[in-house]
Design a protein around this motif. Structure first.
Motif, short mmCIF file in Angstrom:
data_model
loop_
_atom_site.label_atom_id
_atom_site.label_comp_id
_atom_site.label_asym_id
_atom_site.label_seq_id
_atom_site.Cartn_x
_atom_site.Cartn_y
_atom_site.Cartn_z
N TYR A 108 -38.11 -22.34 -22.14
CA TYR A 108 -38.03 -22.94 -23.49
C TYR A 108 -36.77 -23.82 -23.89
CZ TYR A 108 -38.00 -21.70 -28.95
OH TYR A 108 -37.93 -21.64 -29.93
N VAL A 109 -36.85 -24.77 -24.53
CA VAL A 109 -35.76 -25.79 -24.76
C VAL A 109 -35.19 -25.72 -26.35
CG1 VAL A 109 -34.91 -28.07 -24.62
CG2 VAL A 109 -36.50 -27.20 -22.97
N VAL A 110 -34.19 -25.42 -26.37
CA VAL A 110 -33.61 -25.39 -27.85
C VAL A 110 -32.26 -26.14 -27.68
CG1 VAL A 110 -34.51 -23.30 -28.11
CG2 VAL A 110 -32.16 -23.44 -27.54
N CYS A 111 -31.83 -26.48 -28.99
CA CYS A 111 -30.44 -27.21 -29.37
C CYS A 111 -29.57 -26.18 -30.15
CB CYS A 111 -30.83 -28.45 -29.91
SG CYS A 111 -31.59 -29.69 -28.79
N PHE A 137 -20.42 -18.36 -22.91
CA PHE A 137 -20.31 -18.74 -21.98
C PHE A 137 -20.69 -20.63 -22.17
CE2 PHE A 137 -24.42 -16.86 -22.79
CZ PHE A 137 -25.34 -17.99 -22.85
N ARG A 138 -20.39 -21.18 -21.09
CA ARG A 138 -20.85 -22.74 -21.20
C ARG A 138 -22.16 -23.22 -20.70
NH1 ARG A 138 -17.18 -25.76 -23.09
NH2 ARG A 138 -17.84 -27.78 -22.11
N GLU A 139 -22.38 -22.32 -19.56
CA GLU A 139 -23.90 -22.91 -18.95
C GLU A 139 -24.92 -23.09 -20.20
OE1 GLU A 139 -21.96 -19.73 -16.20
OE2 GLU A 139 -22.05 -20.13 -18.30
N GLN A 140 -25.75 -24.29 -19.93
CA GLN A 140 -26.67 -24.45 -20.59
C GLN A 140 -27.94 -23.62 -20.47
OE1 GLN A 140 -26.71 -28.89 -22.16
NE2 GLN A 140 -26.14 -29.04 -20.03
N ASP A 141 -28.41 -23.27 -19.25
CA ASP A 141 -29.33 -22.27 -19.04
C ASP A 141 -29.07 -20.81 -19.10
OD1 ASP A 141 -30.82 -24.91 -18.75
OD2 ASP A 141 -30.75 -24.80 -16.53
N HIS A 162 -33.23 -23.36 -21.89
CA HIS A 162 -32.27 -24.44 -21.69
C HIS A 162 -31.62 -24.85 -23.03
CE1 HIS A 162 -30.09 -27.98 -20.43
NE2 HIS A 162 -30.57 -28.80 -21.42
N ARG A 163 -30.48 -24.72 -23.45
CA ARG A 163 -29.74 -25.33 -24.61
C ARG A 163 -28.92 -26.49 -24.28
NH1 ARG A 163 -25.05 -22.21 -24.34
NH2 ARG A 163 -23.88 -24.03 -23.96
N SER A 164 -29.68 -27.65 -25.01
CA SER A 164 -29.22 -28.99 -24.80
C SER A 164 -28.19 -29.49 -25.67
CB SER A 164 -30.48 -29.95 -25.34
OG SER A 164 -30.05 -31.33 -25.15
N ASP A 165 -26.77 -29.21 -25.00
CA ASP A 165 -25.46 -29.34 -25.79
C ASP A 165 -25.63 -30.86 -26.37
OD1 ASP A 165 -25.00 -26.97 -25.35
OD2 ASP A 165 -23.77 -27.25 -23.58
N TYR A 213 -28.27 -16.51 -13.74
CA TYR A 213 -28.22 -17.02 -15.20
C TYR A 213 -27.46 -15.94 -16.10
CZ TYR A 213 -32.06 -19.96 -13.59
OH TYR A 213 -32.41 -21.08 -12.97
N PRO A 214 -26.62 -16.36 -17.11
CA PRO A 214 -26.12 -15.68 -18.09
C PRO A 214 -27.46 -14.98 -18.99
CG PRO A 214 -25.12 -17.64 -18.31
CD PRO A 214 -26.27 -17.88 -17.28
#
Length: 821
Positions: free
Chosen positions: A143-146, A155-159, A173-176, A256-257
């Motif tokens: 899943y991809v979100v923003c 946490f800073r990880e995007q995944d 995946h959080r698209s920063d 992953y977190p």
């Protein structure tokens, strides 16, 4: 060598600051440009989701659509996400999300032969934890979100691994860097991204001009092509797609977190903005679910053709209304009106479908009895419903005599408590009758109500309560005190246990914001309570010019229920509250009518409970979740509940999603009179023009809730209560033909915690889909019966698990099926 997956897209809102027609034409322009660039730049890959946009291209530029089909085959155009559109991911119920995915999948499989495994909701304002299980069962593992942004995570990880209900999980995946890039700036933005993510072994980078479409530009593609060559010795930068990125990430077997809750809050103002859209959306959801059940039963039992095309068109109207700038209320006033019109279209379609089905389901019922009136109440659920049911019928003939005809009724041949209440019309002849009965409705069946009328001297009048210290309602099961001097509830006891503090159900105006997405001030000084109108003010508000009446009064009373009305005002606004108190139950319904004329102000309804500590729950898609309780605005679907493990207070709503709780004081958010599509951005202010600017929610708005107080086990039944309250019995006043024969019920389920969320024709038109879910978090085995077919099937469900079954009427087999059956 580090690999960077470039995901070029063109986030395109079909509606937002523009109407759908402009969304359509922008889709044509964006797709035309992107397709041309796949020829001009050999390695370029364009990604896009949302079937609605592709449908617009197919309808309006079929030659372009054919070229895109070819580019998909060549791998130069990637079908991303695969949904109908990007909806709000908190307020639609689970069935709505399933229909969104199903509608998109059927389109993309038919037209392109593809079925994505990575879901995409870049711009949605938060994501319900109930979504995870739906994603898994629909074939998604990523899943991809923003949103929410990284500042809201520890946490800073995007995944990260997102765990949902019933053991479900997806890699997110959080698209920063968000989903958009600025025209002509991609080269610089990508350079900064590469620096920020230099420690990542593999990265995903979203780019492309968005919101109003656009996608790639020649200057940006030229700069990206140059950058790829310049950094080739140290980085592998490739035009790619989300599935390719996640395949590489999973192959690395990284830890992953973990997140185990909803991805909220985001843009909390959107839980309340444009409440008419939210309420009408809920109504259409309910009408579709009830209508599908009725139509299925009518076809299976009586051979009435299932109206698949009409229901499908209503579903598509519902889905478009759920777009993440339509349902959340962040669009313009034109978009609000367009969305309401679309929802009305769906409701009109379902009104016709449901009427035809209801008439078919009265087969075998005798014609009306001489001297009586008759109505039928269809219970769409596989369990009996006991409660108070109101409907209107006409007298057998108009009453021109100087008397009033009072009803008495029987339900399915058994006489029941009955009362008359004020009918919808104000016509001068005693003719139309609003009848209220206390009854138990048989499951999945038409329930016949025969009504007779006795002449009495005049329409009933009720005792004055304004001079009493407190108005006390005590039915032997609950005791409620309403203060005639304030109009508020001062006590609610079930047995000897008190559940509320004095001053409950108080309307409070809170200093808000013009920001459609934004929050309001939570400080005590920002709040002003509505107060009871004086008798003179209340009478004027009620249109009583010939007499002065108290602003707290009994307006209905009888064998079934008592209704107390209280009138309030603050600043330029007024409202009425009606407490509906049943004579044989432990719940209270409250109806509110608000005449609102305030700017940048929020209306909340404050209920101080007797429990200052506990857990605040809300319904999510196919489940429930513990919510924050430090005064933050939270979102839930059909119900909220406050419990300390021994006592429980539940609030079921008819289309209100936002609320808060602090120190045991529940605040149900009714409306938010912000500006339309108004926000601050980089210190640039909107609504700065010196002119009158229209705000949301001006005028009349109505709300309805059901409250119940009792022991902790109320939580075990609140989902069923909320389902029956929202998907209410269908009412039809009818003189039956007497033709045909009655049949056995369509479906029965023997466990109260297992609910039927859908019972409809299968999507391929062959057989029928029956969807169940466990509503309390407890592993359960339920027996599903189809009595008309002699079928009984045990179904085992984990806590909160969704199970989809397929019924084949030829073989009379009920078997597990795919979620998108």
């Amino acid at each position: 060598m580090k690999r960077v997956h470039l995901i070029c897209n063109a986030h395109l809102d079909p509606v937002w600051l523009w109407r759908w027609q402009e969304g359509c034409t922008e889709a044509l322009s964006t797709f035309r440009t992107a397709e041309a660039f796949t020829e001009e730049f050999p390695d370029f890959v364009f990604n896009h989701n949302e079937a609605i946009l592709y449908e617009w291209v197919k309808e309006n530029e079929p030659e372009l659509f054919v070229r895109i089909q070819q580019k998909v085959k060549e791998g130069k155009w990637h079908i991303m996400g695969g949904w109908y559109l990007q909806p709000d991911c908190n307020m639609p119920n689970g069935e709505s999300i399933i229909r969104n995915i199903s509608e998109g999948h059927r389109f993309f499989e038919k037209e392109f032969g593809v079925r994505p495994t990575t879901a995409i909701n870049f711009d949605s304002f938060g994501h319900s934890v109930g979504l995870v299980q739906i994603l898994n069962q629909a074939g998604y593992d990523t899943y991809v979100v923003c949103r929410p942004a990284k500042a809201q995570f520890p946490f800073r990880e995007q995944d990260y691994l997102w765990k949902g209900l019933a053991g479900s999980e997806v890699l997110v995946h959080r698209s920063d860097e968000n989903y958009n890039s600025v025209y002509g700036h991609v080269g610089k933005e990508l350079e900064q991204f590469l620096e920020d993510t230099k420690d990542e072994p593999v990265s995903l980078y979203l780019w492309g001009v968005g919101d109003h479409g656009g996608g790639p530009s020649r200057v940006d593609l030229t700069d990206v092509t140059k950058l790829i060559k310049e950094r080739a010795e140290e980085l592998e930068i490739i035009h790619s797609n989300p599935e390719a990125y996640f395949k590489e990430r999973k192959a690395a077997k990284t830890a992953y977190p973990v997140v185990e809750k909803s991805l909220n809050p985001v843009a909390e103002g959107c839980y309340t903005s444009q409440v008419r859209v939210k309420q009408k959306h809920r109504l259409l959801e309910n009408e579709i679910l009830v209508g599908e059940k009725m139509a299925t039963q009518a076809e299976l039992l009586y051979g009435t053709k299932y109206p698949k095309e009409e229901i499908h068109e209503a579903v598509r109207a519902l889905l478009f209304s759920e777009f993440h700038d339509a349902l959340p209320g962040s669009g313009t006033q034109q978009v609000e009106e367009d969305t309401l019109r679309l929802l009305d279209h769906g409701l009109e379609l379902m009104s016709r479908v449901n009427c035809r089905s209801a008439i078919a389901l009265t087969a075998g019922e005798a014609p009306i009895k001489e001297g009586s009136s008759c109505a039928f109440l269809y219970n769409p659920h596989p369990y009996p419903i006991t409660g108070q049911f109101a409907f209107e019928v006409g007298l057998p003939k108009q009453n021109w005599d100087p008397c009033f005809y009072h009803p008495r009724a029987s339900v399915n041949g058994e006489e029941v408590p009955t009362q008359s209440e004020m009918e919808c019309s104000h016509f001068c002849i005693d003719w139309r009758k609003r009848v209220v009965v206390e009854a138990t409705l048989k499951p999945c069946a038409m329930n016949r109500v025969d009504v007779w009328f006795d002449a009495i001297e005049k329409r009933p009048t009720f005792e004055r309560i304004s001079r009493k210290e407190n108005f006390v309602f005590d039915n032997g099961k609950m005791r409620i005190e309403i203060n005639p001097r304030t109009g508020l509830v001062d006590s609610w006891k079930v047995g000897d246990t008190e559940y509320l503090k004095p001053g409950s159900f108080c309307p409070v105006a809170i200093d808000g914001t013009y920001n459609s997405w934004g929050l309001w001030k939570n400080e005590p000084g920002a709040r002003r309570a509505f107060t009871l109108l004086t008798d003179h003010e209340g009478s004027e508000f009620s249109g009583l010019y010939e007499q002065i009446e108290p602003s707290v009064r009994v307006i209905e009373d009888g064998k079934v229920r008592t209704v107390v009305e209280a009138l309030f005002g603050w600043h330029n606004s007024k409202l009425y509250q009606r407490y509906i108190l049943p004579k044989n139950d432990t719940h209270m319904d409250v109806e509110i009518g608000v005449y609102w004329n305030e700017n940048d102000t929020v209306l909340k309804w404050m209920i101080p409970s007797a429990m200052e500590q506990g857990t605040y729950y809300g319904q999510v898609m196919f489940g429930r979740e513990a919510l924050a309780q430090e005064g933050q605005e939270v979102v839930a679907q059909r119900w909220n509940a406050w419990t300390d493990g021994e006592k429980t207070f539940t609030a079921v709503n008819g289309g209100s999603y936002g609320s808060s709780i602090e120190d045991g004081v529940i605040g149900l958010t009714l409306l938010h009179s912000a500006g339309y599509s108004a926000a601050d951005f980089d210190e640039k202010k909107t609504l700065h023009e010196v002119r009158h600017t229209v705000r949301m929610e001006q005028g009349e708005r109505k709300f309805a809730f059901r409250f119940e107080a009792g022991k902790a086990d109320l939580l075990d039944n609140v989902d069923r209560t909320a389902q029956a309250y929202n998907e209410e019995p269908y009412v039809l006043a009818l003189n039956a033909s007497g033709a045909g024969e009655k049949k056995a019920p369509a479906i029965l389920v023997d466990q109260a915690n297992v609910l039927v969320s859908a019972w409809k024709k299968a999507e391929n038109g062959e057989g029928y889909t029956l969807r169940l879910y466990e509503s309390t978090g407890k592993d359960t085995t339920a027996v599903v019966e189809l009595p008309f077919a002699g079928v009984a099937c045990p179904v085992s469900l984990k806590g909160f698990e969704i199970k989809t079954l397929h019924y084949d009427e030829q073989t009379k087999q009920l078997a597990e099926a795919d979620l998108l059956d």
